[in-house]
Design an enzyme around this catalytic site. Sequence first.
Site, PDB file in Angstrom:
ATOM      1  N   LYS A   4      56.390 -41.852 -28.179  1.00  0.00           N
ATOM      2  CA  LYS A   4      56.391 -41.362 -26.341  1.00  0.00           C
ATOM      3  C   LYS A   4      55.363 -39.897 -25.783  1.00  0.00           C
ATOM      4  CE  LYS A   4      60.567 -39.990 -27.544  1.00  0.00           C
ATOM      5  NZ  LYS A   4      60.426 -39.847 -29.144  1.00  0.00           N
ATOM      6  N   ARG A  48      54.431 -28.019 -36.564  1.00  0.00           N
ATOM      7  CA  ARG A  48      55.610 -28.559 -36.608  1.00  0.00           C
ATOM      8  C   ARG A  48      56.117 -28.444 -37.753  1.00  0.00           C
ATOM      9  NH1 ARG A  48      57.290 -32.335 -31.702  1.00  0.00           N
ATOM     10  NH2 ARG A  48      59.562 -31.991 -32.752  1.00  0.00           N
ATOM     11  N   ARG A 108      66.754 -36.038 -38.253  1.00  0.00           N
ATOM     12  CA  ARG A 108      66.259 -36.121 -36.977  1.00  0.00           C
ATOM     13  C   ARG A 108      66.763 -38.054 -36.130  1.00  0.00           C
ATOM     14  NH1 ARG A 108      61.313 -33.714 -36.716  1.00  0.00           N
ATOM     15  NH2 ARG A 108      60.657 -35.168 -34.826  1.00  0.00           N
ATOM     16  N   ARG A 140      51.478 -36.467 -38.939  1.00  0.00           N
ATOM     17  CA  ARG A 140      51.785 -35.200 -37.059  1.00  0.00           C
ATOM     18  C   ARG A 140      52.236 -33.564 -37.885  1.00  0.00           C
ATOM     19  NH1 ARG A 140      55.744 -36.643 -32.565  1.00  0.00           N
ATOM     20  NH2 ARG A 140      57.125 -35.285 -33.006  1.00  0.00           N
ATOM     21  N   ARG A 200      69.216 -38.296 -24.692  1.00  0.00           N
ATOM     22  CA  ARG A 200      69.355 -38.267 -25.916  1.00  0.00           C
ATOM     23  C   ARG A 200      70.872 -38.621 -26.294  1.00  0.00           C
ATOM     24  NH1 ARG A 200      63.690 -35.761 -27.826  1.00  0.00           N
ATOM     25  NH2 ARG A 200      63.670 -35.868 -29.938  1.00  0.00           N
TER      26      ARG A 200
HETATM   27  P1  AMP Z   1      60.932 -34.039 -29.643  1.00  0.00           P
HETATM   28  O1  AMP Z   1      59.678 -33.161 -29.391  1.00  0.00           O
HETATM   29  O2  AMP Z   1      61.719 -34.702 -28.849  1.00  0.00           O
HETATM   30  O3  AMP Z   1      61.197 -34.502 -30.863  1.00  0.00           O
HETATM   31  O4  AMP Z   1      62.401 -32.675 -29.546  1.00  0.00           O
HETATM   32  C1  AMP Z   1      62.539 -32.186 -30.724  1.00  0.00           C
HETATM   33  C2  AMP Z   1      63.806 -31.499 -30.840  1.00  0.00           C
HETATM   34  O5  AMP Z   1      64.236 -31.027 -29.429  1.00  0.00           O
HETATM   35  C3  AMP Z   1      64.772 -32.673 -31.117  1.00  0.00           C
HETATM   36  O6  AMP Z   1      65.765 -32.638 -32.755  1.00  0.00           O
HETATM   37  C4  AMP Z   1      66.356 -31.987 -30.812  1.00  0.00           C
HETATM   38  O7  AMP Z   1      66.948 -30.640 -31.284  1.00  0.00           O
HETATM   39  C5  AMP Z   1      65.922 -31.269 -29.832  1.00  0.00           C
HETATM   40  N1  AMP Z   1      65.906 -31.768 -28.009  1.00  0.00           N
HETATM   41  C6  AMP Z   1      64.521 -32.496 -27.186  1.00  0.00           C
HETATM   42  N2  AMP Z   1      64.649 -33.173 -26.066  1.00  0.00           N
HETATM   43  C7  AMP Z   1      66.438 -33.049 -27.113  1.00  0.00           C
HETATM   44  C8  AMP Z   1      67.957 -34.050 -25.803  1.00  0.00           C
HETATM   45  N3  AMP Z   1      67.068 -34.464 -24.953  1.00  0.00           N
HETATM   46  N4  AMP Z   1      68.552 -33.288 -25.906  1.00  0.00           N
HETATM   47  C9  AMP Z   1      69.016 -32.388 -27.098  1.00  0.00           C
HETATM   48  N5  AMP Z   1      68.161 -32.334 -28.441  1.00  0.00           N
HETATM   49  C10 AMP Z   1      66.752 -32.051 -27.881  1.00  0.00           C
END
Ligand code: AMP
Length: 191
Positions: free
Chosen positions: A14, A134, A146, A128, A89
Amino acid sequence: MINLVLFGKPGAGKGTQAAFLKATFNLVHISTGDLFRYNIKNKTALGEKAQSFMDQGDLVPDQITIDMLKAEVDRNPKAEGFIFDGFPRTKAQAQALDIFLKAKKIQINATLALEADDDILVQRLLERGEASGRSDDQDELKIRNRFEEYNQKTEPLRDYYKGQKKFHSVNGIGSIEEITERLTNLIGSLN
Ligand code: AMP
């Protein structure tokens, strides 16, 4: 104005694709994951609230996430459109987004789902994690959690957006360029 949601599991691509699409379609890219990471890095109050959830691979509570997203949209009043990456989400987030955009007389035009198998995604995330450092990408247990969060809370949004006739699946396997082309063609065909 065109507003897009990029949908897909962690590691589906994404963020990578959003970076290309924002340039092509002149959109503001909002990644809630990036916003949380920025806040954690800068030790803000918001970052402090989000950190323990992110560390476990759990979703951050809806209200915190929705408030942050709204503030970010409002920071870009001149935007010609948005690309939402990693948001919504949960169903509560999707509903809050619809209400919020409606009040601005705009809406989500399409949700584009990048589809890929779990095994490929786990491999991509581990690679990654090694490259970026990360922490939530380095531990397979956190990655699996996740996915679990995704399956329980995010997957139902497929039907939510199908019900609105806005859902489009895109094959997320291939080179970055191939996938960008698939997405670009799809967006070009939206009316
Ligand atoms: P991402 O970089 O999109 O994979 O997000 C990393 C982490 O941020 C996720 O595992 C969640 O802990 C948090 N996070 C990101 N976006 C959301 C969202 N829309 N709702 C809740 N938690 C989020």
